[in-house]
Design a protein around this motif. Structure first.
Motif, PDB file in Angstrom:
ATOM      1  N   ASP A 120       4.119  13.360   6.950  1.00  0.00           N
ATOM      2  CA  ASP A 120       3.922  14.010   8.253  1.00  0.00           C
ATOM      3  C   ASP A 120       5.006  13.652   9.261  1.00  0.00           C
ATOM      4  N   ILE A 121       5.562  12.456   9.139  1.00  0.00           N
ATOM      5  CA  ILE A 121       6.604  12.059  10.091  1.00  0.00           C
ATOM      6  C   ILE A 121       7.538  11.030   9.447  1.00  0.00           C
ATOM      7  N   LEU A 122       8.833  11.238   9.703  1.00  0.00           N
ATOM      8  CA  LEU A 122       9.843  10.328   9.140  1.00  0.00           C
ATOM      9  C   LEU A 122      10.569   9.608  10.278  1.00  0.00           C
ATOM     10  N   PHE A 123      10.624   8.275  10.180  1.00  0.00           N
ATOM     11  CA  PHE A 123      11.459   7.478  11.080  1.00  0.00           C
ATOM     12  C   PHE A 123      12.719   7.114  10.300  1.00  0.00           C
ATOM     13  N   LEU A 124      13.875   7.505  10.813  1.00  0.00           N
ATOM     14  CA  LEU A 124      15.096   7.459  10.014  1.00  0.00           C
ATOM     15  C   LEU A 124      16.238   6.732  10.711  1.00  0.00           C
ATOM     16  N   ASP A 125      16.782   5.743  10.025  1.00  0.00           N
ATOM     17  CA  ASP A 125      17.996   5.049  10.489  1.00  0.00           C
ATOM     18  C   ASP A 125      19.203   5.901  10.113  1.00  0.00           C
ATOM     19  N   LEU A 126      20.357   5.646  10.714  1.00  0.00           N
ATOM     20  CA  LEU A 126      21.548   6.447  10.382  1.00  0.00           C
ATOM     21  C   LEU A 126      22.536   5.705   9.490  1.00  0.00           C
ATOM     22  N   THR A 127      22.964   4.512   9.920  1.00  0.00           N
ATOM     23  CA  THR A 127      23.990   3.786   9.168  1.00  0.00           C
ATOM     24  C   THR A 127      23.332   3.057   7.996  1.00  0.00           C
TER      25      THR A 127
ATOM     26  N   VAL B  86       9.689  -1.240  13.256  1.00  0.00           N
ATOM     27  CA  VAL B  86       9.105   0.091  13.466  1.00  0.00           C
ATOM     28  C   VAL B  86       7.619   0.054  13.127  1.00  0.00           C
ATOM     29  N   LEU B  87       7.323  -0.518  11.972  1.00  0.00           N
ATOM     30  CA  LEU B  87       5.932  -0.594  11.508  1.00  0.00           C
ATOM     31  C   LEU B  87       5.043  -1.245  12.565  1.00  0.00           C
ATOM     32  N   ARG B  88       5.560  -2.320  13.129  1.00  0.00           N
ATOM     33  CA  ARG B  88       4.787  -3.071  14.111  1.00  0.00           C
ATOM     34  C   ARG B  88       4.614  -2.307  15.421  1.00  0.00           C
ATOM     35  N   SER B  89       5.528  -1.382  15.676  1.00  0.00           N
ATOM     36  CA  SER B  89       5.471  -0.645  16.942  1.00  0.00           C
ATOM     37  C   SER B  89       4.566   0.582  16.864  1.00  0.00           C
ATOM     38  N   LEU B  90       4.156   0.948  15.642  1.00  0.00           N
ATOM     39  CA  LEU B  90       3.384   2.182  15.499  1.00  0.00           C
ATOM     40  C   LEU B  90       1.979   2.025  16.069  1.00  0.00           C
ATOM     41  N   PRO B  91       1.500   3.076  16.733  1.00  0.00           N
ATOM     42  CA  PRO B  91       0.114   3.026  17.200  1.00  0.00           C
ATOM     43  C   PRO B  91      -0.835   3.043  16.005  1.00  0.00           C
ATOM     44  N   GLU B  92      -2.068   2.649  16.250  1.00  0.00           N
ATOM     45  CA  GLU B  92      -3.041   2.465  15.170  1.00  0.00           C
ATOM     46  C   GLU B  92      -3.195   3.713  14.288  1.00  0.00           C
ATOM     47  N   ASN B  93      -3.213   4.889  14.922  1.00  0.00           N
ATOM     48  CA  ASN B  93      -3.463   6.108  14.130  1.00  0.00           C
ATOM     49  C   ASN B  93      -2.306   6.462  13.192  1.00  0.00           C
ATOM     50  N   LEU B  94      -1.156   5.787  13.365  1.00  0.00           N
ATOM     51  CA  LEU B  94      -0.021   6.072  12.484  1.00  0.00           C
ATOM     52  C   LEU B  94       0.265   4.926  11.511  1.00  0.00           C
TER      53      LEU B  94
ATOM     54  N   VAL C  62       3.198   8.487   7.018  1.00  0.00           N
ATOM     55  CA  VAL C  62       4.424   8.069   7.697  1.00  0.00           C
ATOM     56  C   VAL C  62       5.422   7.505   6.683  1.00  0.00           C
ATOM     57  N   LEU C  63       6.701   7.834   6.855  1.00  0.00           N
ATOM     58  CA  LEU C  63       7.754   7.224   6.045  1.00  0.00           C
ATOM     59  C   LEU C  63       8.774   6.582   6.983  1.00  0.00           C
ATOM     60  N   ILE C  64       9.071   5.311   6.724  1.00  0.00           N
ATOM     61  CA  ILE C  64      10.078   4.601   7.519  1.00  0.00           C
ATOM     62  C   ILE C  64      11.275   4.319   6.615  1.00  0.00           C
ATOM     63  N   CYS C  65      12.447   4.812   7.004  1.00  0.00           N
ATOM     64  CA  CYS C  65      13.644   4.612   6.179  1.00  0.00           C
ATOM     65  C   CYS C  65      14.708   3.853   6.966  1.00  0.00           C
ATOM     66  N   ASP C  66      14.998   2.650   6.526  1.00  0.00           N
ATOM     67  CA  ASP C  66      16.026   1.813   7.164  1.00  0.00           C
ATOM     68  C   ASP C  66      16.486   0.810   6.119  1.00  0.00           C
TER      69      ASP C  66
END
Lengths: 121, 202
Positions: free
Chosen positions: A49-56, A18-26, A5-9
């Motif tokens: 495998d999956i990107l969580f992406l902010d816009l501004t 976001v990290l805290r909201s992810l289910p255990e398997n992610l 997982v990649l979280i970009c903000d």
């Protein structure tokens, strides 16, 4: 094998949310990026495998990341999480290939629904 | 560092609260004008009062300014300035969908400003379990002395202020508007306390 997982903000708080909201398997193999440039550097060199992406964001914003992924044919599911909730922005993001648009502040139920419908849950 | 400075985490948290609020305010503006609003990362800085007026002056390419005070619980309060770039009256009426003589230019500016300010601050407040009330919006002269006087007339201590600047750009109409929130020093520590509560959860 765990899901990468990649979280970009640009906000540390938002990344943690976001990290805290992810289910255990992610939540076992997560990387963080604080702008679009950092995210692209990771995405060009590693399989994610999956990107969580902010816009501004500074440097390269979320639309810039989506455009670069499209141009460079880097295919992965992107979930946009943004405060910019204008319908036209949602359309632009989906037209650039994002799988989902989630409004900030993110609702856990909505996140889980989208994860489920894309086979991550 | 003085008592009014924000730590990196406090700054980050405030910026995220502002992001969510400006997202919803721009959505309202976009619906109101039936167009798309381009958003930039907001700026947050702390300024001393003598520099505040310099920094406003620097920002002041505006020809119209609407000012509106806001007051929440827990001593959260300040003044919102909506600063518009040159725009003629008929163009604004066209943008807002009014007949040319339906509302005066001043009334239209006040109308639009009130929507932006209250949408922004209501969303901001709801995120921190607060609720805002507002003074009546006033159209100010763009003369810096008038603005200076107006701000000094508010019964706040303005030696230091937190200055938040948000730009709304409507590209297809070349319509630009800056929202500047000025939070006086006595309210900064109250905001910091609220932010610390949020951060304690993380």
């Amino acid at each position: 094998m765990s899901t990468r997982v990649l979280i970009c903000d640009d906000s540390n708080l938002a990344r943690k949310q976001v990290l805290r909201s992810l289910p255990e398997n992610l939540s076992t193999d997560v990387q963080l990026a604080k702008d679009g440039q950092e995210a692209l550097d990771i995405l060009r060199n590693q399989h994610i495998d999956i990107l969580f992406l902010d816009l501004t964001m500074p440097i390269i914003d979320g639309l810039g990341v989506l455009q670069a992924l499209k141009d460079e044919e880097i295919n992965l599911p992107v979930f946009v999480i943004s405060a910019d909730v204008q319908p036209e922005m949602q359309n632009r993001v989906l037209a650039l290939g994002a799988k989902a648009f989630l409004r900030k502040p993110m609702q856990l139920d909505t996140l889980n629904e989208h994860l489920k419908s894309h086979g991550f849950l | 560092m003085n008592a009014f400075d924000l730590t990196e985490d406090q700054h980050d948290c405030l910026q995220e609260l502002i992001n969510v609020a400006m997202g919803q305010a721009s959505d309202q503006l976009a619906r109101y004008l039936d167009t798309f609003v381009y958003l930039k990362v907001p700026s947050i800085e702390q300024v001393r009062s003598e520099l505040l007026f310099d920094s406003l002056n620097h920002d002041l390419k505006a020809t119209s300014i609407v000012s509106q005070g806001f007051f929440g619980y827990e001593g959260i309060r300040g003044e919102a300035l909506l600063m518009y770039q040159p725009l003629d009256s008929s163009r604004l009426a066209d943008l807002l969908g009014y007949e040319a003589d339906e509302l005066s230019f001043d009334e239209q500016m006040i109308d639009l400003s009130s929507i932006l300010t209250t949408t922004f601050l209501n969303v901001f407040a709801s995120q921190i379990d607060n609720q805002m009330s507002y003074s009546a919006p006033r159209l100010l002269s763009t003369n810096l002395n008038t603005i200076n006087q107006h701000i000094q007339q508010q019964s706040f201590n303005w030696d230091y202020a937190l200055k938040v600047r948000i730009s709304y750009q409507v590209t297809d109409y070349s319509f630009n508007c800056d929202m500047v929130l000025l939070i006086p020093e006595e309210a900064i520590s109250n905001i910091k306390a609220v932010i610390d509560r949020i951060l304690a959860d993380f």
